[in-house]
Design an enzyme around this catalytic site. Structure first.
Site, PDB file in Angstrom:
ATOM      1  N   SER A 280      -4.916 -10.045   8.856  1.00  0.00           N
ATOM      2  CA  SER A 280      -6.309 -10.478   8.929  1.00  0.00           C
ATOM      3  C   SER A 280      -6.554 -11.766   8.157  1.00  0.00           C
ATOM      4  O   SER A 280      -5.907 -12.763   8.435  1.00  0.00           O
ATOM      5  CB  SER A 280      -7.204  -9.338   8.431  1.00  0.00           C
ATOM      6  OG  SER A 280      -8.493  -9.544   8.893  1.00  0.00           O
ATOM      7  N   HIS A 421      -8.326  -2.720  13.911  1.00  0.00           N
ATOM      8  CA  HIS A 421      -7.933  -3.829  13.044  1.00  0.00           C
ATOM      9  C   HIS A 421      -7.196  -3.261  11.821  1.00  0.00           C
ATOM     10  O   HIS A 421      -7.837  -2.758  10.894  1.00  0.00           O
ATOM     11  CB  HIS A 421      -9.231  -4.527  12.627  1.00  0.00           C
ATOM     12  CG  HIS A 421      -9.052  -5.757  11.818  1.00  0.00           C
ATOM     13  ND1 HIS A 421      -8.562  -6.923  12.342  1.00  0.00           N
ATOM     14  CD2 HIS A 421      -9.319  -6.014  10.509  1.00  0.00           C
ATOM     15  CE1 HIS A 421      -8.542  -7.857  11.393  1.00  0.00           C
ATOM     16  NE2 HIS A 421      -8.996  -7.330  10.271  1.00  0.00           N
TER      17      HIS A 421
HETATM   18  C1  GTR Z   1     -13.632 -10.129   8.864  1.00  0.00           C
HETATM   19  C2  GTR Z   1     -13.535 -11.584   9.231  1.00  0.00           C
HETATM   20  C3  GTR Z   1     -12.275 -11.792   9.976  1.00  0.00           C
HETATM   21  C4  GTR Z   1     -11.090 -11.152   9.271  1.00  0.00           C
HETATM   22  C5  GTR Z   1     -11.433  -9.870   8.563  1.00  0.00           C
HETATM   23  C6  GTR Z   1     -10.451  -9.394   7.489  1.00  0.00           C
HETATM   24  O1  GTR Z   1     -14.845  -9.716   8.398  1.00  0.00           O
HETATM   25  O2  GTR Z   1     -14.668 -11.893  10.002  1.00  0.00           O
HETATM   26  O3  GTR Z   1     -12.078 -13.143  10.241  1.00  0.00           O
HETATM   27  O4  GTR Z   1     -10.513 -12.050   8.407  1.00  0.00           O
HETATM   28  O5  GTR Z   1     -12.638  -9.924   7.924  1.00  0.00           O
HETATM   29  O6  GTR Z   1      -9.866 -10.189   6.764  1.00  0.00           O
HETATM   30  O7  GTR Z   1     -10.355  -8.185   7.362  1.00  0.00           O
END
Ligand code: GTR
Length: 443
Positions: A280, A421
């Site tokens: 991420s 995610h």
């Molecule tokens: C989210 C962000 C993403 C990603 C994520 C993370 O809120 O919008 O770009 O980086 O965080 O790092 O878990």
């Protein structure tokens, strides 16, 4: 005061995101302030900057011109417009101390060591603790995954011998606390972050494993600059970053390179086969680290999304505008300019991927993580391919999302999997296959 309140609000928003991902699904955590598109037919038309045209208009026709001319130009453009300038590589006083060595860690599977890396001569100044495992049964020196972690080193693997020191509080990120107390206070978050790692699988496959806690470089909130390694580079009297200065992603990436400085000196590690990996925002960080520092032999960016592997110009999921509004401290202030005119950005994600060439790079995306724009990463990889081709290397060869769980592995690799995610065991199995394919043969 207002800044502090904003910081708290942003951190709270971050917590909600983590809370969502702790549940069974993470369904596109939209930031309601901005229009977010999830309809591919409305993702828009755009023209990407051509990675193989120099700023003076000349075409890049060979690998030497790419390496000597275009590569430095692109690094500069990414610095100027997105991540900010990396001020200096290692500082003259950089040194380290190896401690907490155990040759029988993880029931004899590995040798554990920790390395405290001091960035300057001053040992009271900023420093970074790297946790390293070397598989005992593998032939030395071993290839190694260097990973950046969201949480303290005691969340990486179940090893009671780890000395994890202090970390930043999860709910009040300007407060430091013992890492052991953190795990007790936030057991669910600890469990979630622990699930990012498959240390034993990696070791059993003959790779070393190293981890750095990102908070050692900078805590991840709007006021984090106060405690950041970025301060080491401030001019006398400077208290805030100037326009063009690097952001937190730059600082985290810098930390990965300082980890590499140590690994070059460790005879258990084959420093020609170090893979940099992150998830991420730390996937964005891994890409930027690998783009700048060619000592990394391979890059793995897991669900890295926008300002990572996915094209900013592909209007689907998170946008340049919303990412800067939520996380301004990650970037150069110059990045803000492009919120309403992303088509004016002189670079895009395909060129970030291209900066890894000819080294292998592995990307992935998850079905329930549309926020990260999975197709945007495929389109970026596709547009990066001509640069890999210059070196006789192969891109992904697709322009649509592949079926779920069917990885594609050339010099660029990718898989799309069901789920949220996160970094899963399945993801690690693919990273290992890809690393085996590219790095094992180089032993
Ligand atoms: C989210 C962000 C993403 C990603 C994520 C993370 O809120 O919008 O770009 O980086 O965080 O790092 O878990």
């Amino acid at each position: 005061m207002v800044k502090r309140l904003c910081g708290v609000a942003l951190w709270a928003a971050g917590l909600i995101v983590v809370a969502l991902s702790l549940g069974t699904t993470r369904l596109c955590p939209q930031k309601p302030k901005f229009a977010i598109n999830y309809d591919e037919s409305k993702a828009g038309n755009y023209t990407l900057p051509n990675p193989l045209v120099l700023q003076n208009g000349e075409r890049v026709r060979d690998a030497a011109t790419w390496t000597e001319k275009r590569r430095p130009e692109l690094i500069h453009l990414f610095e100027e417009n997105i991540y900010g300038r990396t001020p200096q590589r290692r500082l003259p006083g950089l040194h380290w101390k190896v401690f907490n060595v155990d040759r029988h860690a993880l029931h004899g599977l590995a040798t554990r060591k920790q390395v405290m890396i001091y960035f300057t001569r001053n040992e009271d100044g900023p420093k970074m603790d790297m946790l390293i495992y070397i598989p005992n049964s593998a032939r030395k020196p071993v290839p190694l995954f260097l990973c950046m972690s969201f949480a303290g080193l005691n969340t990486i693997v179940n090893d009671p011998g780890i000395e994890a020191g202090e970390v930043w509080s999860f709910t009040a990120p300007w407060v430091r606390m013992p890492a052991a107390a953190w795990v007790k206070k936030y057991p669910q978050a600890a469990l979630k972050f622990s699930s990012d790692w498959q240390v034993k699988k990696v070791l059993n496959d003959g790779y070393g494993f190293a981890a750095i806690y990102y908070g050692d470089l900078e805590p991840d909130f709007s006021g984090g600059i106060k405690y950041s390694v970025r301060r080491l580079f401030f001019k006398p009297g400077q208290t805030e970053p100037a326009p063009g200065d690097w952001g937190a992603i730059g600082a985290w990436a810098w930390g990965l390179s300082r980890g590499m400085d140590y690994l070059e000196a460790d005879s258990d590690v084959d420093h020609h086969r170090v893979i940099v990996m992150g998830h991420s925002r730390l996937g964005k960080t891994a890409l930027w680290a690998g783009a700048q520092d060619t000592r990394f032999a391979m890059v793995v960016a897991n669900c890295s999304g926008k300002a990572g592997a996915s094209l900013l110009r592909h209007n689907y999921g998170e946008t340049a505008k919303s990412i800067y509004a939520s996380f301004p401290w990650w970037f150069s202030q110059n990045f803000q300019r492009y919120g309403d005119q992303v088509d004016q950005l002189p670079v895009d994600a395909h060129e970030l991927i291209a900066l890894i060439a000819p080294r292998p790079v592995y990307l992935d995306a998850a079905e329930k993580d549309q926020w990260a724009d999975p197709l945007g990463a495929i389109l970026a990889a596709d547009a990066a391919a001509p640069v890999f081709n210059l070196f006789g290397e192969q891109g992904l060869g697709i322009t649509k999302l592949p079926p779920l769980d069917q990885p594609i592995m050339h010099t660029i690799g990718f898989h799309y999997r069901p789920g949220i995610h996160a970094v899963t065991e399945y993801d690690w199995e693919q990273f290992l296959r890809f690393a085996d394919m590219h790095l094992k043969k180089r032993n």
